[in-house]
Structures are given as C-alpha cells and as structure tokens.
Design a protein around this motif. Structure first.
Motif, PDB file in Angstrom:
ATOM      1  N   THR A   9     -17.598  -5.879 -27.700  1.00 45.33           N
ATOM      2  CA  THR A   9     -18.776  -5.679 -28.541  1.00 45.33           C
ATOM      3  C   THR A   9     -18.634  -6.585 -29.752  1.00 45.33           C
ATOM      4  OG1 THR A   9     -18.926  -3.387 -27.838  1.00 45.33           O
ATOM      5  CG2 THR A   9     -20.080  -3.949 -29.882  1.00 45.33           C
ATOM      6  N   TYR A  10     -19.685  -7.391 -30.019  1.00 51.45           N
ATOM      7  CA  TYR A  10     -19.682  -8.231 -31.224  1.00 51.45           C
ATOM      8  C   TYR A  10     -20.174  -7.394 -32.400  1.00 51.45           C
ATOM      9  CZ  TYR A  10     -19.209 -12.482 -28.372  1.00 51.45           C
ATOM     10  OH  TYR A  10     -18.761 -13.462 -27.516  1.00 51.45           O
ATOM     11  N   GLY A  11     -19.509  -7.493 -33.535  1.00 53.80           N
ATOM     12  CA  GLY A  11     -19.951  -6.807 -34.756  1.00 53.80           C
ATOM     13  C   GLY A  11     -19.725  -5.312 -34.696  1.00 53.80           C
ATOM     14  N   ALA A  42     -24.116  -4.006 -34.213  1.00 51.56           N
ATOM     15  CA  ALA A  42     -23.192  -4.185 -33.085  1.00 51.56           C
ATOM     16  C   ALA A  42     -23.945  -4.608 -31.825  1.00 51.56           C
ATOM     17  CB  ALA A  42     -22.449  -2.874 -32.828  1.00 51.56           C
ATOM     18  N   HIS A  43     -23.344  -5.514 -31.074  1.00 49.42           N
ATOM     19  CA  HIS A  43     -23.977  -5.993 -29.849  1.00 49.42           C
ATOM     20  C   HIS A  43     -22.960  -5.955 -28.722  1.00 49.42           C
ATOM     21  CE1 HIS A  43     -26.727  -8.320 -27.345  1.00 49.42           C
ATOM     22  NE2 HIS A  43     -25.672  -9.021 -26.970  1.00 49.42           N
ATOM     23  N   GLN A  44     -23.218  -5.061 -27.748  1.00 51.68           N
ATOM     24  CA  GLN A  44     -22.269  -4.936 -26.638  1.00 51.68           C
ATOM     25  C   GLN A  44     -22.532  -6.029 -25.605  1.00 51.68           C
ATOM     26  OE1 GLN A  44     -22.505  -1.415 -24.154  1.00 51.68           O
ATOM     27  NE2 GLN A  44     -20.307  -1.366 -23.855  1.00 51.68           N
ATOM     28  N   ALA A  45     -21.586  -6.952 -25.458  1.00 51.98           N
ATOM     29  CA  ALA A  45     -21.763  -8.058 -24.515  1.00 51.98           C
ATOM     30  C   ALA A  45     -21.178  -7.695 -23.148  1.00 51.98           C
ATOM     31  CB  ALA A  45     -21.099  -9.317 -25.060  1.00 51.98           C
ATOM     32  N   ILE A  46     -19.965  -7.136 -23.153  1.00 52.35           N
ATOM     33  CA  ILE A  46     -19.330  -6.746 -21.881  1.00 52.35           C
ATOM     34  C   ILE A  46     -19.110  -5.248 -21.880  1.00 52.35           C
ATOM     35  CG2 ILE A  46     -17.303  -7.038 -20.388  1.00 52.35           C
ATOM     36  CD1 ILE A  46     -16.852  -9.762 -21.644  1.00 52.35           C
ATOM     37  N   GLY A  52     -23.818 -15.193 -13.161  1.00 49.49           N
ATOM     38  CA  GLY A  52     -24.529 -14.093 -13.806  1.00 49.49           C
ATOM     39  C   GLY A  52     -25.714 -14.661 -14.559  1.00 49.49           C
ATOM     40  N   PRO A  53     -26.685 -13.807 -14.891  1.00 45.65           N
ATOM     41  CA  PRO A  53     -27.856 -14.294 -15.609  1.00 45.65           C
ATOM     42  C   PRO A  53     -27.465 -14.886 -16.962  1.00 45.65           C
ATOM     43  CG  PRO A  53     -28.125 -11.994 -14.944  1.00 45.65           C
ATOM     44  CD  PRO A  53     -26.721 -12.360 -14.664  1.00 45.65           C
ATOM     45  N   SER A  54     -28.306 -15.784 -17.463  1.00 43.03           N
ATOM     46  CA  SER A  54     -28.046 -16.396 -18.763  1.00 43.03           C
ATOM     47  C   SER A  54     -27.928 -15.313 -19.843  1.00 43.03           C
ATOM     48  CB  SER A  54     -29.222 -17.331 -19.068  1.00 43.03           C
ATOM     49  OG  SER A  54     -29.046 -17.883 -20.315  1.00 43.03           O
ATOM     50  N   GLY A  55     -26.937 -15.428 -20.698  1.00 43.79           N
ATOM     51  CA  GLY A  55     -26.762 -14.482 -21.805  1.00 43.79           C
ATOM     52  C   GLY A  55     -26.093 -13.184 -21.392  1.00 43.79           C
ATOM     53  N   CYS A  56     -25.553 -13.122 -20.153  1.00 39.68           N
ATOM     54  CA  CYS A  56     -24.999 -11.836 -19.701  1.00 39.68           C
ATOM     55  C   CYS A  56     -23.583 -11.588 -20.231  1.00 39.68           C
ATOM     56  CB  CYS A  56     -25.022 -11.727 -18.184  1.00 39.68           C
ATOM     57  SG  CYS A  56     -23.709 -12.621 -17.350  1.00 39.68           S
ATOM     58  N   GLY A  57     -22.911 -12.638 -20.680  1.00 38.61           N
ATOM     59  CA  GLY A  57     -21.566 -12.417 -21.226  1.00 38.61           C
ATOM     60  C   GLY A  57     -20.484 -13.240 -20.548  1.00 38.61           C
ATOM     61  N   LYS A  58     -20.883 -14.279 -19.802  1.00 35.15           N
ATOM     62  CA  LYS A  58     -19.900 -15.080 -19.055  1.00 35.15           C
ATOM     63  C   LYS A  58     -18.945 -15.810 -20.006  1.00 35.15           C
ATOM     64  CE  LYS A  58     -23.195 -17.391 -16.851  1.00 35.15           C
ATOM     65  NZ  LYS A  58     -24.401 -16.764 -17.383  1.00 35.15           N
ATOM     66  N   SER A  59     -19.525 -16.452 -21.024  1.00 35.08           N
ATOM     67  CA  SER A  59     -18.664 -17.199 -21.963  1.00 35.08           C
ATOM     68  C   SER A  59     -17.789 -16.242 -22.767  1.00 35.08           C
ATOM     69  CB  SER A  59     -19.508 -18.029 -22.933  1.00 35.08           C
ATOM     70  OG  SER A  59     -20.235 -18.966 -22.205  1.00 35.08           O
ATOM     71  N   THR A  60     -18.346 -15.089 -23.109  1.00 34.57           N
ATOM     72  CA  THR A  60     -17.558 -14.091 -23.834  1.00 34.57           C
ATOM     73  C   THR A  60     -16.345 -13.683 -22.998  1.00 34.57           C
ATOM     74  OG1 THR A  60     -19.591 -13.266 -24.831  1.00 34.57           O
ATOM     75  CG2 THR A  60     -17.681 -11.810 -24.954  1.00 34.57           C
ATOM     76  N   LEU A  61     -16.577 -13.506 -21.703  1.00 37.39           N
ATOM     77  CA  LEU A  61     -15.491 -13.137 -20.802  1.00 37.39           C
ATOM     78  C   LEU A  61     -14.410 -14.227 -20.791  1.00 37.39           C
ATOM     79  CD1 LEU A  61     -14.339 -11.300 -18.557  1.00 37.39           C
ATOM     80  CD2 LEU A  61     -15.755 -12.546 -16.930  1.00 37.39           C
ATOM     81  N   LEU A  62     -14.838 -15.485 -20.645  1.00 38.24           N
ATOM     82  CA  LEU A  62     -13.842 -16.568 -20.625  1.00 38.24           C
ATOM     83  C   LEU A  62     -13.112 -16.684 -21.956  1.00 38.24           C
ATOM     84  CD1 LEU A  62     -14.865 -19.721 -18.597  1.00 38.24           C
ATOM     85  CD2 LEU A  62     -13.708 -17.662 -17.897  1.00 38.24           C
ATOM     86  N   ARG A  63     -13.859 -16.468 -23.040  1.00 36.90           N
ATOM     87  CA  ARG A  63     -13.217 -16.559 -24.369  1.00 36.90           C
ATOM     88  C   ARG A  63     -12.186 -15.449 -24.568  1.00 36.90           C
ATOM     89  NH1 ARG A  63     -18.011 -16.773 -28.148  1.00 36.90           N
ATOM     90  NH2 ARG A  63     -19.335 -17.641 -26.546  1.00 36.90           N
ATOM     91  N   THR A  64     -12.455 -14.275 -24.018  1.00 35.06           N
ATOM     92  CA  THR A  64     -11.449 -13.210 -24.162  1.00 35.06           C
ATOM     93  C   THR A  64     -10.238 -13.510 -23.277  1.00 35.06           C
ATOM     94  OG1 THR A  64     -12.717 -11.906 -22.597  1.00 35.06           O
ATOM     95  CG2 THR A  64     -12.892 -11.233 -24.843  1.00 35.06           C
TER      96      THR A  64
END
Ligand code: ADP
Length: 259
Positions: free
Chosen positions: A10-12, A17-21, A38-50
């Motif tokens: 979750t960001y913030g 707060a924004h739950q990404a994954i 996955g659809p655009s904005g679904c959290g793919k980059s967030t997943l890779l960044r984690t």
C-alpha cells in the motif's frame, strides 16, 4: 529460487493510502522464464520494485535462495523499459556494461574486462564497444542494458516491459535473445509485459494479474516446445489457444466490478 510470499503493498497512509497489491504469492524455479501480464496500472512495476528491494512491501516477504530480501540483493539485475534513461550517455558501451562491476572487489580489472567482452558478444554487440549509447538504435541500446545485466551474472534477471519502446522487428529479435540467453547460460528470468503474445512466446509459465489492488488471477503453464520460432510457434494451435486464454482472463478481470 525466488519465493514471493503473501506480498502486499500500500502506498501512503491514512486517507491518501492507495493499495496497489492486495496479496500475491508465487515462485520462480531456477532456469525458468515466468512472465507477468496484467492490466495497465494493476501493480506490475510495484511488484518488481518490491522484489528488487527498491521498495519495502507493506506485508509478506520475498525470498531469494531462501533468504529474505532486504535492500537490493547482490545477485539480481533489472532491465527497464526506458533504456534511454538507464544508460549513462557519457560512457561508451564498454563503460556502461562494466559500471555495476566496478564495486565487485573480487574481480580484477582484467576479469571485469573479460566479463564485459563476453556479455557483449552474447548480445551480438562486440563491434559496438567504442560507441556511445546515443550513437546506437533503440534496440541496440536495449541490448547494452541486457549485456550490463548479464555481465553481472545475476541469479535472477528482472525485466520490466523491456521491449515496449522498440519496433516490432527489433522486439522479436530481442525476445529471441532472451530465450537464447536462458538456453545457453541457464538464466532465470521474471519478465513483466502488457503484451499477451509476448508473454506466451517467452514463458514457461504466465501469471495473470487482476486490476489493482492486484492478485494472481491464474497461473498458466505454457506447454510449447522449449525451442521457439517467431513464425512457427505463433501459428501453432497451442500458442493460439494460450493467447486466447490469457486474453479472456484479462478481459474478465478488467470487466469485474471494482470495490
Ligand atoms: P503497472 O506497472 O501495472 O502499470 P504500477 O505498479 O505502476 O502499475 O502502479 C500500481 C498502482 O499504484 C497504480 O494505481 C498507481 O497509480 C499506484 N502507484 C504507483 N506508484 C505509486 C507511488 N509512488 N505512490 C502512490 N501510488 C503509486
């Protein structure tokens, strides 16, 4: 090799707060290519960044070789979509590929050079060593990024939409380069793409993600022969069936009512 265990992010905090994954669990075995769509904005980059340790997950954990990742792990390399910004314009091709190795005190200067030359030959860039990135085409620049990751000899290579900014012909060539690198050097790869066909063409398994806050909707095993061909594979019945499956799953998740 890689275990993603009940990972959530979750960001913030508070009202913003924004739950990404929501929650994601999967594993990647040694020598596998796993693609995430996955659809655009679904959290793919967030997943890779984690996974790459760039952001700390709000819950769950990521293990590489059974050790929890905290911070950026040493034996992991990332290839981003934006090769233009990930290469140093003031360094020649060799300098760019050698850059991450400079901090490796176990390697002598000669060994570093050897690794750089080897990685550049793997990606077919031996003749471009003395060029600056801006003197190369987009596809060649992305080859430099891949060589930089390979020279590092990571246990795992993470690729975030690596071919989204190149033309279709170059894209096919780079996809085949990834397959060759896995075949010849036993690389383990986790690759994010929004391109359904690319995910099926490259993967041993495809993970389909839902819209944000994301979860794994389905894991599809790709039963295609390991040796793939841009024309023959893409025309095969199995390929056409799988791309249809992924497309249906994505359509279904995008149409599902959001909370
Ligand atoms: P994808 O890679 O699938 O397009 P992202 O991982 O970039 O998705 O983003 C997932 C969600 O998290 C999106 O709704 C996005 O707006 C949000 N998001 C991404 N980065 C941040 C951030 N630094 N702060 C707040 N929200 C973010």
């Amino acid at each position: 090799m890689l275990d993603v265990l009940e990972l959530g992010h979750t960001y913030g905090t508070g009202a913003t707060a924004h739950q990404a994954i929501e929650e994601i669990s999967f594993r990647v075995d040694e020598g596998e290519i796993v693609c995430i769509v996955g659809p655009s904005g679904c959290g793919k980059s967030t997943l890779l960044r984690t996974i790459s340790g760039l952001i700390k997950p709000s819950k769950g954990e990521v293990k590489l070789h059974d050790k929890t990742i905290s911070g950026t792990p040493g034996d992991l390399a990332v290839v981003f979509q934006d090769y233009g910004r990930s290469l140093f314009p003031w360094l020649k091709v060799t300098g760019n590929v050698e850059f991450p190795l400079r901090n490796n005190s176990e390697l002598t200067k000669a060994q570093r050079r050897e690794r750089v030359e080897e990685a550049l030959s793997w990606v077919g860039l031996s003749k471009a060593v003395n060029k600056y990135p801006w003197q190369l085409s987009g596809g060649m620049q992305q080859r430099v990024s891949i060589a930089r990751a390979l020279a590092y000899r990571p246990a795992l290579m993470l690729m975030d939409e690596p071919f989204a900014s190149v033309d279709a012909q170059t894209r096919g060539d780079l996809e085949d380069l990834v397959l060759r690198v896995r075949e010849e050097h036993g690389m383990t790869i986790l690759l994010v793409t929004h391109d359904i066909d690319e995910s099926v063409y490259l993967a041993d398994r495809v993970l389909v993600l839902s819209t944000a806050p994301t979860t794994v909707v389905e894991t599809l095993k790709v039963g295609l022969p390991r040796e793939r061909d841009q024309i023959i594979t893409r025309e095969s019945e199995e390929f056409v069936h799988l791309r249809g499956e992924v497309a249906r799953l994505l359509k279904h998740t995008e149409l599902a009512p959001q909370e």
